[in-house]
Write a protein that holds these residues in place. Sequence first.
Motif, PDB file in Angstrom:
ATOM      1  N   ALA A 116     -25.294  92.535  50.365  1.00 51.73           N
ATOM      2  CA  ALA A 116     -25.247  91.287  51.121  1.00 51.73           C
ATOM      3  C   ALA A 116     -26.347  90.344  50.651  1.00 51.73           C
ATOM      4  O   ALA A 116     -27.447  90.767  50.288  1.00 51.73           O
ATOM      5  CB  ALA A 116     -25.396  91.578  52.614  1.00 51.73           C
ATOM      6  N   LEU A 117     -26.024  89.044  50.640  1.00 51.55           N
ATOM      7  CA  LEU A 117     -26.982  88.022  50.254  1.00 51.55           C
ATOM      8  C   LEU A 117     -27.219  87.069  51.414  1.00 51.55           C
ATOM      9  O   LEU A 117     -26.326  86.808  52.214  1.00 51.55           O
ATOM     10  CB  LEU A 117     -26.461  87.205  49.059  1.00 51.55           C
ATOM     11  N   ARG A 118     -28.421  86.541  51.480  1.00 53.89           N
ATOM     12  CA  ARG A 118     -28.683  85.468  52.430  1.00 53.89           C
ATOM     13  C   ARG A 118     -28.028  84.183  51.933  1.00 53.89           C
ATOM     14  O   ARG A 118     -27.786  84.025  50.741  1.00 53.89           O
ATOM     15  CB  ARG A 118     -30.187  85.244  52.588  1.00 53.89           C
ATOM     16  N   LEU A 119     -27.751  83.276  52.863  1.00 53.84           N
ATOM     17  CA  LEU A 119     -27.163  81.999  52.479  1.00 53.84           C
ATOM     18  C   LEU A 119     -28.073  81.304  51.474  1.00 53.84           C
ATOM     19  O   LEU A 119     -29.293  81.276  51.629  1.00 53.84           O
ATOM     20  CB  LEU A 119     -26.977  81.119  53.719  1.00 53.84           C
ATOM     21  N   HIS A 120     -27.466  80.738  50.423  1.00 51.68           N
ATOM     22  CA  HIS A 120     -28.207  80.082  49.341  1.00 51.68           C
ATOM     23  C   HIS A 120     -29.221  81.037  48.706  1.00 51.68           C
ATOM     24  O   HIS A 120     -30.395  80.699  48.509  1.00 51.68           O
ATOM     25  CB  HIS A 120     -28.916  78.816  49.836  1.00 51.68           C
ATOM     26  N   ALA A 121     -28.754  82.236  48.403  1.00 54.35           N
ATOM     27  CA  ALA A 121     -29.622  83.220  47.760  1.00 54.35           C
ATOM     28  C   ALA A 121     -30.140  82.678  46.434  1.00 54.35           C
ATOM     29  O   ALA A 121     -29.433  81.975  45.710  1.00 54.35           O
ATOM     30  CB  ALA A 121     -28.855  84.515  47.526  1.00 54.35           C
ATOM     31  N   THR A 122     -31.360  83.007  46.111  1.00 58.70           N
ATOM     32  CA  THR A 122     -31.954  82.549  44.865  1.00 58.70           C
ATOM     33  C   THR A 122     -31.417  83.358  43.691  1.00 58.70           C
ATOM     34  O   THR A 122     -30.951  84.490  43.864  1.00 58.70           O
ATOM     35  CB  THR A 122     -33.478  82.703  44.904  1.00 58.70           C
ATOM     36  N   PRO A 123     -31.487  82.798  42.503  1.00 61.07           N
ATOM     37  CA  PRO A 123     -31.110  83.587  41.317  1.00 61.07           C
ATOM     38  C   PRO A 123     -31.905  84.880  41.216  1.00 61.07           C
ATOM     39  O   PRO A 123     -31.363  85.916  40.817  1.00 61.07           O
ATOM     40  CB  PRO A 123     -31.408  82.637  40.152  1.00 61.07           C
ATOM     41  N   ARG A 124     -33.160  84.831  41.588  1.00 61.18           N
ATOM     42  CA  ARG A 124     -33.990  86.035  41.522  1.00 61.18           C
ATOM     43  C   ARG A 124     -33.465  87.120  42.441  1.00 61.18           C
ATOM     44  O   ARG A 124     -33.491  88.314  42.082  1.00 61.18           O
ATOM     45  CB  ARG A 124     -35.435  85.686  41.881  1.00 61.18           C
TER      46      ARG A 124
END
Length: 396
Positions: A116-124
């Motif tokens: 799972a990713l947070r909204l607007h996950a960073t490329p890193r």
Amino acid sequence: MATLTSAPRRADDIRRHNLGLVLAHVHRDGALTRAALTQRLGMSRSTIGVLVSDLAALGLVSAQVPTGGERTGRPSHVVGPSDSGPYAVAVDVDVTHVCIAAVGIGGRVLVRKTVALRLHATPRAVVNAVARTLPLLAERVPAGAWPIGIGVSIPGTVVQGGTVGFAPNLGWRHVPLRAMLEDALGNGLPISLGNDADLSVLAEHRHGAGRGYEDVVYMLGRVGVGAGLVVGGKQMRGHDGRAGEIGHTVMNPNGRPCQCGKRGCVETYIGDGALLRGVRGASTVADVLAAAAAGDPDAVTTVRDVAHWLGRVLAGVVNVLAPERVIMGGSFAGVLDFSRADVIDALAADAIEGATEQVVVTGPELGDDSALVGAAETVFAPLLEDPLSLLRSASV
């Protein structure tokens, strides 16, 4: 991929050429008998036998004598992708998650893990998720299997050099993602990047609902909306990779704001956000579709409204490209299942006369794995052209 019409120009290319032909057929069509390969390729039985033995020695295929049945005579060996052969690491980046999988020859997903990713996950954050997951995949693949490259699917444009040009729903601009992955992983595996819709149509054209057709459109519905295009049997990406960015075609300049910075884009009418806005308390598209199937009035109205706009958008695509097959992937597959009549009625109303008579609108045969399998295809491409490249890689 190796083709039946490509001819070797030098005698020392013959073996590579023929090995590639055999492997390409097995990769595309799955298990085949040696007799079928002999017939398809117009080679002698002994030549096919040698080529299959060479591919088996490389760990690319397995050849087994079928058991059972009442046929008399010597049965033909069945040649299929090796479960313990090379695999592609396929990465499908979406707004809410990233799926990392091992995909074997033939397009079969061996193992996968979704992070799972947070909204607007960073490329890193995406790079770190991939780095953490690769060792887990290696532990779970069949014994003896090994990775030969990494393919990454991105919901945005990909420009030369492995850079993400613009991924509006991720909030990414000019991200050197390939270089970031190379630095973080440090394993020397080649890395390729592609747009999610482009990779999806590649996979479906080779392994799924688009097989055997020269003109195919894959419409991908997620938070963002995109289209992958096959025209005349070849993928069309445009000179800078932006072909198919239908989600950011403006339908109403005074409409709802879009993540790309404009207003009233196609994406605001038929993307996942349009489905979620219409049903209070729904957190996923699956929730909306389930509520519609259960007869919830708001959900039914919402899905049918999106289906109507989806059909109108599709009419423009059909008018311009005249495809034989349109494949609806992502959330569009669920919308089509629930409200096909609304999609087709709007398509027929807005398309030019006769445009809909030759087109079939269908869901993806690969389900939600189209982008993953397409990402793996970019990894396998060099191997299918020259299976002996494995020997050179091993000697480096």
